[in-house]
Design an enzyme around this catalytic site. Structure first.
Site, PDB file in Angstrom:
ATOM      1  N   LYS A  80       9.353  -3.914  -1.370  1.00  0.00           N
ATOM      2  CA  LYS A  80      10.487  -3.946  -0.433  1.00  0.00           C
ATOM      3  C   LYS A  80      10.917  -5.368  -0.146  1.00  0.00           C
ATOM      4  O   LYS A  80      12.061  -5.625   0.210  1.00  0.00           O
ATOM      5  CB  LYS A  80      10.063  -3.338   0.914  1.00  0.00           C
ATOM      6  CG  LYS A  80       9.790  -1.864   0.902  1.00  0.00           C
ATOM      7  CD  LYS A  80       9.229  -1.400   2.271  1.00  0.00           C
ATOM      8  CE  LYS A  80       8.509  -0.070   2.158  1.00  0.00           C
ATOM      9  NZ  LYS A  80       7.660   0.274   3.292  1.00  0.00           N
ATOM     10  N   LYS A 128       0.010 -11.703   1.853  1.00  0.00           N
ATOM     11  CA  LYS A 128       0.942 -11.705   2.991  1.00  0.00           C
ATOM     12  C   LYS A 128       0.781 -12.934   3.885  1.00  0.00           C
ATOM     13  O   LYS A 128       1.707 -13.327   4.585  1.00  0.00           O
ATOM     14  CB  LYS A 128       0.797 -10.428   3.818  1.00  0.00           C
ATOM     15  CG  LYS A 128       1.411  -9.231   3.128  1.00  0.00           C
ATOM     16  CD  LYS A 128       1.633  -8.082   4.067  1.00  0.00           C
ATOM     17  CE  LYS A 128       2.366  -6.948   3.341  1.00  0.00           C
ATOM     18  NZ  LYS A 128       2.390  -5.710   4.063  1.00  0.00           N
ATOM     19  N   LYS A 142       4.561  -6.076  -8.837  1.00  0.00           N
ATOM     20  CA  LYS A 142       4.866  -4.693  -8.461  1.00  0.00           C
ATOM     21  C   LYS A 142       6.237  -4.623  -7.770  1.00  0.00           C
ATOM     22  O   LYS A 142       6.675  -5.607  -7.152  1.00  0.00           O
ATOM     23  CB  LYS A 142       3.758  -4.098  -7.596  1.00  0.00           C
ATOM     24  CG  LYS A 142       3.706  -4.638  -6.200  1.00  0.00           C
ATOM     25  CD  LYS A 142       2.903  -3.749  -5.255  1.00  0.00           C
ATOM     26  CE  LYS A 142       3.067  -4.311  -3.859  1.00  0.00           C
ATOM     27  NZ  LYS A 142       2.612  -3.508  -2.778  1.00  0.00           N
TER      28      LYS A 142
HETATM   29  P1  TYM Z   1       3.535   1.128   2.155  1.00  0.00           P
HETATM   30  O1  TYM Z   1       4.375   1.584   3.276  1.00  0.00           O
HETATM   31  O2  TYM Z   1       3.618  -0.309   1.733  1.00  0.00           O
HETATM   32  O3  TYM Z   1       3.836   1.982   0.866  1.00  0.00           O
HETATM   33  C1  TYM Z   1       3.885   3.400   0.924  1.00  0.00           C
HETATM   34  C2  TYM Z   1       3.292   4.000  -0.341  1.00  0.00           C
HETATM   35  O4  TYM Z   1       4.004   3.516  -1.504  1.00  0.00           O
HETATM   36  C3  TYM Z   1       3.069   3.057  -2.477  1.00  0.00           C
HETATM   37  N1  TYM Z   1       3.710   1.965  -3.250  1.00  0.00           N
HETATM   38  C4  TYM Z   1       3.788   1.984  -4.590  1.00  0.00           C
HETATM   39  N2  TYM Z   1       3.376   2.874  -5.515  1.00  0.00           N
HETATM   40  C5  TYM Z   1       3.630   2.581  -6.817  1.00  0.00           C
HETATM   41  N3  TYM Z   1       4.285   1.451  -7.217  1.00  0.00           N
HETATM   42  C6  TYM Z   1       4.722   0.539  -6.314  1.00  0.00           C
HETATM   43  N4  TYM Z   1       5.380  -0.541  -6.720  1.00  0.00           N
HETATM   44  C7  TYM Z   1       4.477   0.780  -4.936  1.00  0.00           C
HETATM   45  N5  TYM Z   1       4.768   0.091  -3.791  1.00  0.00           N
HETATM   46  C8  TYM Z   1       4.282   0.840  -2.769  1.00  0.00           C
HETATM   47  C9  TYM Z   1       1.894   2.546  -1.655  1.00  0.00           C
HETATM   48  O5  TYM Z   1       0.715   2.487  -2.435  1.00  0.00           O
HETATM   49  C10 TYM Z   1       1.820   3.585  -0.563  1.00  0.00           C
HETATM   50  O6  TYM Z   1       1.108   4.725  -1.030  1.00  0.00           O
HETATM   51  N6  TYM Z   1      -1.032   0.637   4.065  1.00  0.00           N
HETATM   52  C11 TYM Z   1      -0.055   1.582   3.626  1.00  0.00           C
HETATM   53  C12 TYM Z   1       0.353   2.561   4.710  1.00  0.00           C
HETATM   54  C13 TYM Z   1      -0.782   3.285   5.350  1.00  0.00           C
HETATM   55  C14 TYM Z   1      -1.550   4.334   4.776  1.00  0.00           C
HETATM   56  C15 TYM Z   1      -2.450   4.731   5.785  1.00  0.00           C
HETATM   57  C16 TYM Z   1      -1.547   4.927   3.514  1.00  0.00           C
HETATM   58  C17 TYM Z   1      -1.230   3.108   6.620  1.00  0.00           C
HETATM   59  N7  TYM Z   1      -2.228   3.983   6.879  1.00  0.00           N
HETATM   60  C18 TYM Z   1      -3.384   5.751   5.555  1.00  0.00           C
HETATM   61  C19 TYM Z   1      -2.489   5.935   3.290  1.00  0.00           C
HETATM   62  C20 TYM Z   1      -3.377   6.331   4.288  1.00  0.00           C
HETATM   63  C21 TYM Z   1       1.193   0.823   3.212  1.00  0.00           C
HETATM   64  O7  TYM Z   1       1.466  -0.245   3.657  1.00  0.00           O
HETATM   65  O8  TYM Z   1       2.013   1.525   2.394  1.00  0.00           O
END
Ligand code: TYM
Length: 341
Positions: A207, A123, A204
């Site tokens: 968004k 990032k 992967k």
């Molecule tokens: P975020 O918002 O980017 O994504 C949300 C969830 O989607 C999963 N994900 C994927 N899984 C499979 N294939 C993909 N291509 C893919 N892209 C995204 C992510 O692994 C995630 O589970 N840091 C986290 C948010 C967060 C969080 C937490 C998660 C903040 N605090 C505490 C768990 C526990 C994030 O940015 O997810």
């Protein structure tokens, strides 16, 4: 100092969060949301799900847009099947304990370990000046999880390093200050843990990729879903076989098909033996649209409902009731504040 014990909870406690930062895609659904609903529907679990708006502001956000996306994401959680009668659903910034424990976790971390986070590296790449929030992002995520004494954290594998850091920080504090935290484990769905971009299966699904045909948004209409799948990169040997190394494009589509239909990868191989990619993709279009159509319809209904605020207020109250005593326990360990009387 007061005697500190970690109270036992009966059920398997699950915590996870999603950022309200734009349209969610099939990767988010298969890696995270799909698991959230399955876990919630198992009586053994106690589930807590969060809209992590504090993580979203690690990059600039338009205030009107962010607020809209908080409600959109809440409606999407519900449309996908998260049930506020069974799970706690809330917005991160409505529970101030996240910010407080986030600071304590930041102070318990080292710049070296944070600068090794691959998500931070990617990032911040190419930027002259990197927002500090992006750097300390994983310490806030650690706080989110540890604040609820979570046993398991359902996520996609892109979050593995963050979960490992959470465990490292918890361990460090347990070792230096006495038993304070439960060590959480990541929970990954075998087939949905890493959904790849449709136009380039070496990356992967995300968004932020510039090509909208690289992903399927949960809000895409049927035509757009069809176009993205029919154009998805495959290979030239024409065989439907699961082999992520040599056939990453087809294997990715098989993963999507498998999670959404419940068919195993083996059974997909036999179903499509002797058939071409055209047949397979056409069926996949129906499977994806069949899964997304009801979500889209429910989303539209729920988004207009005034219940969203009530659900989130109730969720924040229930979340605070769990988080505040944990924060008090941590502050006691650190000798912060006035202490318990
Ligand atoms: P975020 O918002 O980017 O994504 C949300 C969830 O989607 C999963 N994900 C994927 N899984 C499979 N294939 C993909 N291509 C893919 N892209 C995204 C992510 O692994 C995630 O589970 N840091 C986290 C948010 C967060 C969080 C937490 C998660 C903040 N605090 C505490 C768990 C526990 C994030 O940015 O997810």
């Amino acid at each position: 100092m007061a005697e500190i014990t970690i109270p036992k909870h009966d059920k398997n406690r699950i915590f996870s969060g999603i950022q309200p930062s734009g349209d969610l895609h099939l990767g988010n659904y298969l890696g995270a949301l799909h698991q959230f609903v399955d876990l919630q529907n198992d009586d053994q679990n106690e589930c807590i799900y969060c809209v992590v708006d504090m993580h979203a502001i690690t990059v600039p956000q338009d205030p009107k847009m962010l607020r809209k996306r908080i409600y959109d994401l809440t409606a999407l959680y519900l449309a996908c099947g998260v049930d506020p009668k069974k799970s706690i659903l809330f917005v991160q910034s409505e529970v101030p304990a996240h910010a407080e424990l986030g600071w304590i976790m930041t102070c318990s971390s080292y710049t070296g370990e944070l600068s090794r986070m691959t998500q931070f590296k990617s990032k911040s790449q190419g930027r002259e000046s990197v927002p500090s929030g992006l750097f300390v992002y994983p310490t806030l995520m650690a706080a989110d999880i540890l604040l609820y004494d979570a046993d398991e954290v359902p996520v996609g594998t892109d979050q593995t390093q963050h979960i490992e850091l959470t465990r490292d920080l918890a361990n460090r504090i347990n070792n230096t200050r006495g038993e304070t935290f439960i060590l959480p484990k990541g929970r990954y769905l075998k087939e949905g843990a890493r959904i790849m971009a449709l136009d380039d299966p070496s990356k992967k699904m995300s968004k932020s990729a510039p090509n909208p045909m690289s992903r399927i948004s949960l809000m895409d209409d049927e035509k757009t879903v069809k176009k993205a799948i029919m154009r998805a990169t495959t290979d030239s040997d024409g065989e439907i076989r699961f082999d992520p190394e040599n056939k990453p494009g087809v294997s990715n589509l098989m993963n999507i098909y498998s999670v959404l239909s419940g068919e195993s990868l083996d059974s997909l191989e036999s179903m499509y033996r002797g058939k071409g990619y055209g047949d397979f993709k056409k069926d996949l279009v129906s499977v994806v649209n069949g899964a997304l159509q009801p979500i889209r319809t429910r989303f539209e209904e729920i988004r207009e409902s005034s219940e969203l605020i009530d659900i989130l207020e109730d969720g924040a109250e229930k979340a605070s009731a769990i988080a505040n005593p944990v924060l008090a326990r941590v502050k006691e360990r650190f000798g912060m504040g006035l202490g318990t009387k």
